[in-house]
Every structure is written in structure tokens, then in C-alpha cells.
Design an enzyme around this catalytic site. Structure first.
Site, short mmCIF file in Angstrom:
data_model
loop_
_atom_site.label_atom_id
_atom_site.label_comp_id
_atom_site.label_asym_id
_atom_site.label_seq_id
_atom_site.Cartn_x
_atom_site.Cartn_y
_atom_site.Cartn_z
N PHE B 126 7.95 -9.83 -16.70
CA PHE B 126 7.26 -9.08 -15.68
C PHE B 126 7.46 -8.28 -16.49
O PHE B 126 8.23 -7.17 -16.87
CB PHE B 126 7.57 -8.75 -14.49
CG PHE B 126 6.55 -9.08 -13.32
CD1 PHE B 126 5.03 -8.61 -13.14
CD2 PHE B 126 6.52 -7.33 -12.91
CE1 PHE B 126 4.39 -8.21 -12.10
CE2 PHE B 126 5.74 -6.58 -12.34
CZ PHE B 126 4.25 -7.37 -11.81
N ASP B 198 16.63 -10.06 -12.99
CA ASP B 198 15.48 -9.74 -11.75
C ASP B 198 15.28 -11.20 -11.25
O ASP B 198 15.15 -12.42 -11.37
CB ASP B 198 14.53 -9.58 -12.96
CG ASP B 198 13.38 -8.75 -11.78
OD1 ASP B 198 12.88 -8.85 -10.44
OD2 ASP B 198 12.01 -8.41 -12.04
N TYR B 223 8.61 -8.22 -0.81
CA TYR B 223 7.88 -9.02 -0.07
C TYR B 223 7.38 -10.21 -0.24
O TYR B 223 6.16 -10.06 -0.32
CB TYR B 223 7.42 -7.67 0.00
CG TYR B 223 6.83 -7.02 -1.58
CD1 TYR B 223 6.09 -7.82 -3.02
CD2 TYR B 223 7.27 -4.95 -2.05
CE1 TYR B 223 6.08 -7.32 -3.56
CE2 TYR B 223 7.15 -5.57 -3.06
CZ TYR B 223 6.19 -6.04 -4.90
OH TYR B 223 5.96 -5.97 -5.31
N LYS B 224 7.75 -11.25 -1.79
CA LYS B 224 7.14 -11.89 -1.61
C LYS B 224 8.09 -13.08 -0.88
O LYS B 224 7.23 -13.14 0.60
CB LYS B 224 7.69 -12.41 -3.26
CG LYS B 224 6.89 -11.41 -4.22
CD LYS B 224 7.87 -11.56 -5.04
CE LYS B 224 6.99 -10.84 -6.43
NZ LYS B 224 5.36 -10.59 -6.41
N ARG B 372 -2.22 -18.66 -10.21
CA ARG B 372 -1.16 -19.25 -10.06
C ARG B 372 -1.84 -19.25 -8.75
O ARG B 372 -1.47 -19.05 -8.01
CB ARG B 372 -0.53 -17.35 -10.30
CG ARG B 372 0.47 -17.43 -10.22
CD ARG B 372 1.30 -16.35 -10.82
NE ARG B 372 0.84 -15.79 -9.64
CZ ARG B 372 1.35 -13.91 -9.20
NH1 ARG B 372 2.69 -14.08 -10.27
NH2 ARG B 372 1.00 -13.57 -8.76
#
Lengths: 413, 413
Positions: B126, B198, B223-224, B372
Site C-alpha cells: 500500500f 502492516d 475501520y476495515k 476488488r
């Protein structure tokens, strides 16, 4: 000046800011003189948070980054703060905490002034500001040193041609003393130094003119006089002349010129956006927005005028009603040198403050011996001041503060 | 495997995790396959936020730092995440953003390994993770360089005795490919390197065992799959053996051993607290707490088992129903190497995804050509998968994605 409650009532009745008090949720009987630590809630926050939670998050989900404008929030909120600090709308963003934003601007400042190693500040600055310099210097490993002055009036003599950055808090968190921003910034620039201002205790309390002073960088807090809610994100100001050259190391994707290109190389935005880092805490940002809207209707000059009156009234009353009980004014007596708070030293400051809080007069204690009272003109009136001093006087005269329950320190004091 | 809707309904009816779906606020008709970007709201968040706003902030004001436990929130929330990542309760704190936490642990890691200058990562990581290394390296000025591998299987050959830190995202954000945490950590340690993981796309999606792998540092997102709300604060893990020696430069007052002593010198806490910096965003932290409570009742192994089934079912259905339309699986076919998402490449990925979203099947697009789809077993069932593929198939067969309105890119894509 005639000091009595009738007089206080009369002053409240002709206060042009009196109409705003009912816009804040404050329970009956509470005299809240700690808005300089955590501001109360504006009534409009309820509805806004409800909408954010139900409509934006729960219903619209990921689309809200666009449709609810979450993505634009750092700049949009910054634009609302800008007029309060003498900045243009595009020169301020809301993001992260004050400590972290300070790291960003300090790191940018020392890179802009690479030949110099001294950072001037005050020993009585809010400690986290000094801690951030320590962390930054140790990490940079280039021998930066903190030159701390012991008296606020010693700034001038601490500035010489070894100084990279002057980092000061505009209004001291304990005493409320105000630095002369224009004068110090000019001196620093003449000596080839950059200036970072921490506006934690200034923003929303008194007029600030960053552009007028030609300040380089500033950071500030939104949960004190801006009433943004507990731990609301902080702000950063960068002078427009520095925005394309200042580089800060917390270079996250929100600071990229094209965050959604997902480019593996960092290319900083050519705007204040380069001072953003990661994804902002949307719920905390959202509570801040309606709290800031009040400033469309309020003149910061009127806030300052009333703040000076409230503080002068408080000092006069305390010195009249509490004489002989060992209170010593810790704030400047001259209003021109004082922010929107008044601090008194007392040998038993902690216990006296606890006794006050137990009677719904809420200020705070700052180690080792300071009782701090903040006067936020949006919701504090002259009768509040009168009643607060009457309570303080009674606590001192009755020795009520000697009760055992007021001696025990809580985890966060 | 028989692929039809009856079969999907039957699988949902005997799904032991099926009972949790109604605990999430999801509007009827929506098939939300983007919980790997922003998780939906747990119903308990409403009441908790109401209490935080009305009782804690508006009513109790500053006292809530003690009485409502705001001050303890970073550690308290960290303790709830700990079992999901194979950590002890005292080794995780929730604070700041993933990017900023990554900076802290990277800075700590390179200081612990001062003789080495190479940081190994993946070009397809990312981007913000790579940007943080860039910012850190430029600021440190000691010649640290990023060694980027192009294929995930090349990690081993990139690790040699010049490597200070291996920094990898456990589950790739685009492809969902999973790195072997135990194996890579062991190899890195054997070569004298430290490892930073991560866990943005891992936590709450599949079991992680940081302590078992002897990992040094980790960061992650809440928050995922943890459903903490938009921009909810991130977490940091530091191995207990490193907590008293790891030093990070964002040394704010919340990381001090005695934050309320207001000492002008920084003395880091001898615990995970030293990875805290400034005042946390309380409202955003508060929404996360009830979202995390569900994990008291959910076994992460059961989540993983269902996640694998959902993903396998999705791949099989897409390949059967959408054959010949140019879709190419971008995720590993082997479930053991895949997180809780499935990505397909398509020449017109952006437009096809927009067409899906317009029909309430929400996944997301990742440049340049990835569609995705995230499968969060707490609220996604087999019928959702079936219906999502039916919609995708229809859009491809009817060319509905060619509509003009699906070609225009929004600001945040």
C-alpha cells in the site's frame, strides 16, 4: 467599579454575546471555567453526529468519502478556522494531534534552516511541545539543541545567529501570559530564524494575525475554545510562501499530490495538503464542523473585549473576597498580556480546586500549585464569575477544602 | 459443487456466523463487498455514541477523562484487538493513523539496527507505507534506502546482512495475497533484521499470531474488518522484549512515564504507552469500542473458515457465469495464500465496478485495472455472493457498464 451580584446581572443583561450561551449544553448550576481544557458541546453537534452516523456511515458507507465530503474535511474545517488566526482559507488544514503537527512543522523548519542547530523555546511551555523537539532532535541526530528561556521576557536575548527555529506557545498554558507574536516573529526573521507558533490557548480566545505577523508555521488545538469535542483533531498553518518548499517527514498518502493514483513514489502536494498524513478520524472531525459554524456569527474582537472584562472582574473579586487566604495572582495583571484565563497560586491549590469542583465550579489544577480558570465568553457571564468567587471565598473561609476527599489525586489531574 | 441459489440459501441457513448479520446496519438490497475498505456500523454504536456525546462530553465534560475512562482508551481498545493478532493485552495500543504508527515503529526499528541501511518492502505494498519510509529516510539523512521486490515470492532473496528492517503488509491490499509471517520473520531475524508487519487487511479477517512468529512490530487498521467507523484510529504492536528499548521520535505527552507531572524533560513510559503521542480523538475511539465487543463472541478461526468458503464460492461462480468477458483472477487461487478478498483484473474495471455499485453491489476499484471484492463473514452470506455474481454477469452480458455515467472518475476512487 461597584462589585455586587446586581451589577453582574446588569452586565449580563446588556452583553451582546449573551445570546450564544443557550447554544451550548451546560447542565443547570454548573459554572464551567475549564473550556480552555475541553470546551462544552454546541447543541447542533447532536443532529450533525446523528446524520454522520446514520446517513453517512451506516447508510452510504464508503461512498461518503465523496458524497458527504469526508475527503475534503481537513481543508474545509481549516478554512473555517483561518479567519480566527489571520490566515487565508487555503493555508490551514485540520489533521492529527497538536503534538504530531508540531513535529511536522518543526521538521520542515529545521530542514529549511540546515546550517543552524538551536531551537529556542520556554521552559514553561506546554511539555509536549518540548518533548516533540527532544524526539525530533534525537532522531535527526544532527546535534540540534533546545535553548530554554526561564522568563518569557527573555526571548529577545535568546535569539542569535545560531538559532534555526523559535518555537513558542502564544498564550502560556499555566499563566495565560501572551507573547507579542509580531515583535518576536520580526526579531527571529531578522536573525535568520524561522518561527513556529502553538496557538492552543489562543484560537477562539483572542484575535491572532499570523499573516500580519508574517509567521512561518503554526499549530493549534480545536477542543478548547473551539469546542470541537474531546481530542478533536488539531490544525496546521503554513505560510503560503513556504507551502511548496517545506518538506515534512510524515509523508502519508493524504499528503500526496495524487493520493488515489497509488503511485509507489511520494510526490508531495503543492499545497497545504502536504501536511496531511493518513486517513483522518472522520467522526471526531465531524463533531468539530458544527462547533466551528458559530464563528460565522461571532466577531473575535467582541470575544476578546468580553474576555478581558470577565478576567478583570474575576481578579478584582478574588482579591477583594479572598484576601488573606494565600492566593497569589500567577497571570499577568495587565490584560494586554493575558489570554482568556486567570491563574492563581495557592499552597493547597489541588485540594481547593477539588472542593470547587465538588460544588460545580469547574476549573483545573496544574502542578505544582496553580488553580486555572478559563473564561470563554460564548457561554460564561458576569454572574458566573460572581458566583464562582463567592464559592471560592466560602471554601477558603470555611476550610472546606481540608476535607480528606479533596486530597486524593486522580490518575489525570 | 452444485452452484445454484438454493444451494447458497442452504449454506446460509446452516452458517454458525449467520446470527451476527442482523447486528450490522445494512440497508435492504445492499450487497456490501467493501468492508475491507470501510466496515459497516454495528447496531450498538448508536447507543454508545449517544452516551459519549450526551453523558460523557456534554454532561460530565473534563471529568470524563477519569470517570468515563477516556484516558485509558488506547490501552483498553488495544487489549480487545490483542487476541485477534496473537498478542498479549499489554502489547497493543490504539492511537493515531496507520501511517503515523508505521513511522513510529520504523523509526524505532532503524535505531535498533543502526549499522544497516536497507529497508526491504514490496513495490505493490500500500503506497502510504512506502511514502512513510521515504519521509523517514530523507529526514534521518543517514542514507537509508528502500529495496523493493517486484514479486511477493522474492522476499527471501532480498534479505541479506545489509537489511535493517523488513516492512511488509501481511495481506496485499490489491491482490489479497498473504505473506508467510512466521517464515519471513524467522528469515529476517536469522539475517539480523527486524520485521514490521502492516496488518491492515488481516486483522479481523484471518488469524494472526504475532507472538508465535516472534514479530518485532506491527501496525494495523481498525475501520476495515474491525468496523470501527470512518478513519477510526489505528493500532500499534511492539514485542514485549522491545518495549523498554525501542525509542520513537513522536514523543508526545501521552507517551511520557508521568504525563501529568508536566515535567519539561521527556521520560518515555516503560510500557507500550511510549508509542502514544498526543491527545487521542475520543469520539472516533469511542465508536470503535462497541464494534470490538463482538469479538468476545466470535472465534476468528470460524471467521477464517467461512471467509475461505465465501471466496472460493465467488471465484467458482465468476469463472462459471462470467467466462469469456475478459476477467482475470488477480488473487491467489490457493486459499491458504489469500486473505478475505478476491480481486479480478478487467480492462474496464472502473466502469464495470461503477455499474455494479449503481445496482447496489458495492466493491471497489484499485488502479489501474483491479475490481476488488471483500468478504466479511460477519455480515456476508452465500446468497450475497450468488446475487453479486448474477449482477456482475448481467452487467457484462448486457454491456450495461458502457453507459457514459460509469466512465467518469470521482475525486476519490
Amino acid at each position: 467599579m461597584q462589585i455586587n451580584r446586581d451589577n453582574a446581572e446588569e452586565r449580563d443583561s446588556c452583553d451582546p454575546l449573551g445570546e450564544f450561551r443557550d447554544e451550548f449544553v451546560l447542565r443547570p448550576g454548573l459554572i464551567y471555567l475549564d473550556g480552555n481544557s475541553l470546551g462544552p458541546m454546541h447543541v447542533s453537534v447532536r443532529e450533525r453526529m446523528q446524520a454522520c452516523i446514520e446517513d453517512e456511515w451506516a447508510n452510504d458507507l464508503i461512498a461518503s468519502w465523496n458524497t458527504a465530503g469526508w475527503y475534503d474535511m481537513p481543508l474545509r474545517l481549516g478554512a473555517r478556522i483561518a479567519p480566527l488566526i489571520g490566515a487565508d482559507a487555503n493555508d490551514v488544514v485540520v489533521t492529527d494531534s497538536t503534538s504530531i503537527n508540531l513535529f511536522k512543522v518543526l521538521a520542515a523548519a529545521i530542514r529549511l534552516n540546515p546550517g543552524r542547530k538551536v531551537i529556542v523555546s520556554e521552559r514553561s511551555n506546554f511539555p509536549t511541545d518540548l518533548y516533540m523537539v527532544e524526539g525530533l532532535s534525537a532522531f535527526a541526530g544532527k546535534g540540534h539543541e533546545l535553548r530554554l528561556i526561564d522568563r518569557p521576557e527573555d526571548v529577545a536575548q535568546a535569539i542569535d545567529d545560531s538559532v534555526a527555529v523559535v518555537m513558542l506557545t502564544h498564550v502560556n498554558y499555566r499563566t495565560g501570559r501572551v507573547h507579542d507574536m509580531a515583535d518576536i516573529t520580526r526579531m527571529a526573521h531578522e536573525a535568520g530564524a524561522l518561527v513556529v507558533w502553538d496557538l492552543a490557548h489562543s484560537t477562539g480566545a483572542l484575535p491572532v494575525d499570523l499573516a500580519g505577523a508574517d509567521a512561518d508555521f503554526a499549530v493549534g488545538c480545536t477542543y478548547k475554545y473551539l469546542n470541537g469535542g474531546p481530542g478533536a483533531p488539531a490544525f496546521v498553518y503554513v505560510a503560503p510562501r513556504l507551502q511548496t518548499v517545506a518538506e515534512q517527514p510524515l509523508s502519508g498518502w493524504f499528503g500526496h499530490s495524487r493520493p488515489f493514483a497509488f503511485d509507489p513514489s511520494f510526490e508531495p502536494a503543492k499545497t497545504i495538503h502536504r501536511f496531511l498524513t493518513g486517513t483522518p478520524p472522520v467522526l471526531s472531525m465531524t463533531a468539530l464542523e458544527p462547533a466551528l459554524a458559530i464563528w460565522d456569527r461571532v466577531d473575535i474582537a467582541a470575544i476578546r473585549a468580553k474576555s478581558v472584562e470577565l478576567c478583570e472582574y474575576f481578579i478584582a473579586l478574588v482579591e477583594q473576597e479572598c484576601a488573606g487566604f494565600g492566593l497569589e495572582l500567577a497571570s499577568p495583571r495587565d490584560s494586554a498580556r493575558r489570554g482568556s484565563q486567570v491563574s492563581f497560586r495557592h499552597e493547597n491549590a489541588y485540594a481547593v480546586m477539588q472542593a470547587l469542583i465538588s460544588r460545580d465550579v469547574v476549573g483545573d489544577f496544574r502542578a505544582p500549585d496553580i488553580m486555572r480558570f478559563g473564561f470563554a465568553p460564548l457561554y460564561i457571564g458576569f454572574v458566573d464569575v460572581f458566583d464562582a468567587v463567592a464559592t471560592l471565598s466560602d471554601i477558603l473561609q470555611s476550610n472546606a477544602w481540608r476535607d480528606d476527599r479533596f486530597q486524593v489525586r486522580s490518575a489525570v489531574t
